[in-house]
Design an enzyme around this catalytic site. Structure first.
Site, mmCIF file in Angstrom:
data_model
loop_
_atom_site.group_PDB
_atom_site.id
_atom_site.type_symbol
_atom_site.label_atom_id
_atom_site.label_comp_id
_atom_site.label_asym_id
_atom_site.label_seq_id
_atom_site.Cartn_x
_atom_site.Cartn_y
_atom_site.Cartn_z
ATOM 1 N N ASP A 173 -6.434 8.388 13.112
ATOM 2 C CA ASP A 173 -6.005 9.760 12.846
ATOM 3 C C ASP A 173 -5.796 10.498 14.175
ATOM 4 O O ASP A 173 -4.813 11.217 14.357
ATOM 5 C CB ASP A 173 -7.082 10.456 11.998
ATOM 6 N N HIS A 256 2.126 11.674 9.993
ATOM 7 C CA HIS A 256 1.426 12.073 8.771
ATOM 8 C C HIS A 256 2.335 12.038 7.534
ATOM 9 O O HIS A 256 1.853 11.809 6.430
ATOM 10 C CB HIS A 256 0.752 13.447 8.934
ATOM 11 N N HIS A 259 2.312 8.556 6.460
ATOM 12 C CA HIS A 259 1.064 8.345 5.700
ATOM 13 C C HIS A 259 1.226 8.811 4.255
ATOM 14 O O HIS A 259 0.879 8.101 3.319
ATOM 15 C CB HIS A 259 -0.101 9.104 6.355
ATOM 16 N N HIS A 273 -7.269 6.864 5.426
ATOM 17 C CA HIS A 273 -6.285 7.814 5.950
ATOM 18 C C HIS A 273 -5.846 7.435 7.369
ATOM 19 O O HIS A 273 -4.658 7.271 7.643
ATOM 20 C CB HIS A 273 -6.903 9.223 5.917
HETATM 21 ZN ZN LIG Z 1 -4.872 13.188 9.516
#
Ligand SMILES: [Zn+2]
Length: 375
Positions: A173, A256, A259, A273
């Protein structure tokens, strides 16, 4: 456009930090009763310390055990528990989803929020953002809340007890932060607070990336041995504070959104994540046509610390064309942060970049295997 930087009012990190939770809260003028929204393992590890530290400052509390997913149903359950108390402050203790659910509820009730992450697995703890999922586990809403936590307290004695995969995922992340911040600055895009990035936020984001490269491997070694070392503390700070301030005050971009696209494929559900964001970072760099040495630095880092660099490593081996397209369409839907990139982005371009990133990741793995065979 104005420049906006946002942060929690206080950040406290270290071994056994929970012992001073009560005093930290009292020092900030916060009064109980408090509703603590916590996962099972947070309760098992911290209940006795909460009892002691909150009693010290006369703050009553009750624990609401978190259901495991940050959904609208969970938020309404927490809300009911808070209203029944009635709580004057909400404390979230656990992983990213527990914190997100507790934080969203605090915002609904206009209560101050204290964030006590027990994992360094995402950069959510410092932010004023909650990611809300559908019951099926798909991202339903990225809710921007009015306030950051009043206090973020990270007890590294608790964080080090978690399986190392959480710390690694947090690094995934955090890996995206600098590249997304840089893209937003180049495009003059808005950050999560609707303002322009600052030099401060960019400097924090870049320091986040440098810290990962320098301390990542040593921190994992420490985490595997359940040992708190200076490198471990620095990576916890990078994953939590540097990445948190960096993304919120500079903005998100392609990584993101990729993602979010990947969450459309049920096969990726077993992956965290940060693991999906790490692969998304690689896709972003491919889309940006970043210089090869930079892409290789990122792939090398991912392989070194155990982050995915191929589709197979996130459950998507032999990816059918229609799922790839579904992922790409979801990643580029209106309002997605991928549109913060300093160029027009289409779903066809995303699909091609996903395949190219996978190809690069696979060729790196093959090369490494060849060298280790030679050695
Ligand atoms: Zn994140």
């Amino acid at each position: 456009m104005l420049s906006v930087f946002s942060a929690p009012a206080r950040y406290t990190q270290g071994v056994n930090a929970t012992v001073i939770l009560g005093r930290e809260m009292a020092g900030l003028g916060l009064e109980g009763p408090a509703l603590i929204v916590a996962g099972k393992s947070a309760v098992a590890q911290l209940f006795d310390t909460w009892k002691q530290t909150l009693a010290e400052v006369g703050c009553g509390f009750r624990v609401h055990s978190f259901g495991g997913e940050c959904t609208l149903t969970e938020i309404s359950l927490i809300r009911r528990a808070a209203e029944a108390l009635p709580a004057r402050i909400i404390i979230g203790a656990g992983g990213g989803k527990a914190l997100d659910a507790a934080r969203a509820t605090a915002a609904e009730l206009s209560l101050p929020f204290v964030s006590c992450p027990t994992l360094a697995s995402t950069d959510a703890p410092c932010s004023a953002v909650s990611i809300i999922y559908t019951e099926a586990g798909v991202v339903a809403e990225v809710r921007i809340l009015p306030n950051n936590p009043v206090l973020v307290l990270v007890d590294t004695q608790v964080v080090v007890q978690a399986p190392p995969r959480f710390l690694i995922s947090g690094m995934g992340d955090a890996l995206a932060t600098w590249f997304e911040a840089r893209a937003c600055a180049a495009a003059n895009a808005k950050n999560l607070r609707g303002g322009r990035s600052t030099r401060s936020a960019l400097a924090l984001a870049e320091l986040c990336y440098r810290t990962l490269l320098k301390d990542g491997a040593a921190a994992i070694e420490a985490a595997r041995a359940r040992r708190i070392s200076p490198a471990f503390e620095r990576i916890v700070e990078a994953n939590t504070l540097l990445s948190g301030l960096g993304f919120e005050s500079s903005g998100l971009a392609a990584a993101h959104s990729i993602h979010n696209g990947l969450t459309m494929a049920p096969q990726t559900r077993a992956f965290y994540h940060g693991e999906k964001v790490a692969f998304g970072t690689l896709v972003q760099l491919v889309m940006e046509e970043s210089p090869l040495p930079e892409i290789e630095e990122v792939i090398g880092f991912c392989i070194q610390v155990g982050l995915p660099v191929t589709l197979a490593q996130i459950g998507l081996q032999d990816l059918p064309r229609e799922i790839l397209e579904k992922i790409a369409v979801r990643a580029t839907q209106p309002g997605e942060s991928i549109h913060n990139e300093p160029f027009e982005v289409s779903s066809a371009q995303v699909a091609a970049a996903i395949l190219r990133a996978d190809e690069l990741g696979r060729s790196w793995q093959d090369r490494r295997q060849a060298t280790s065979r030679k050695a």
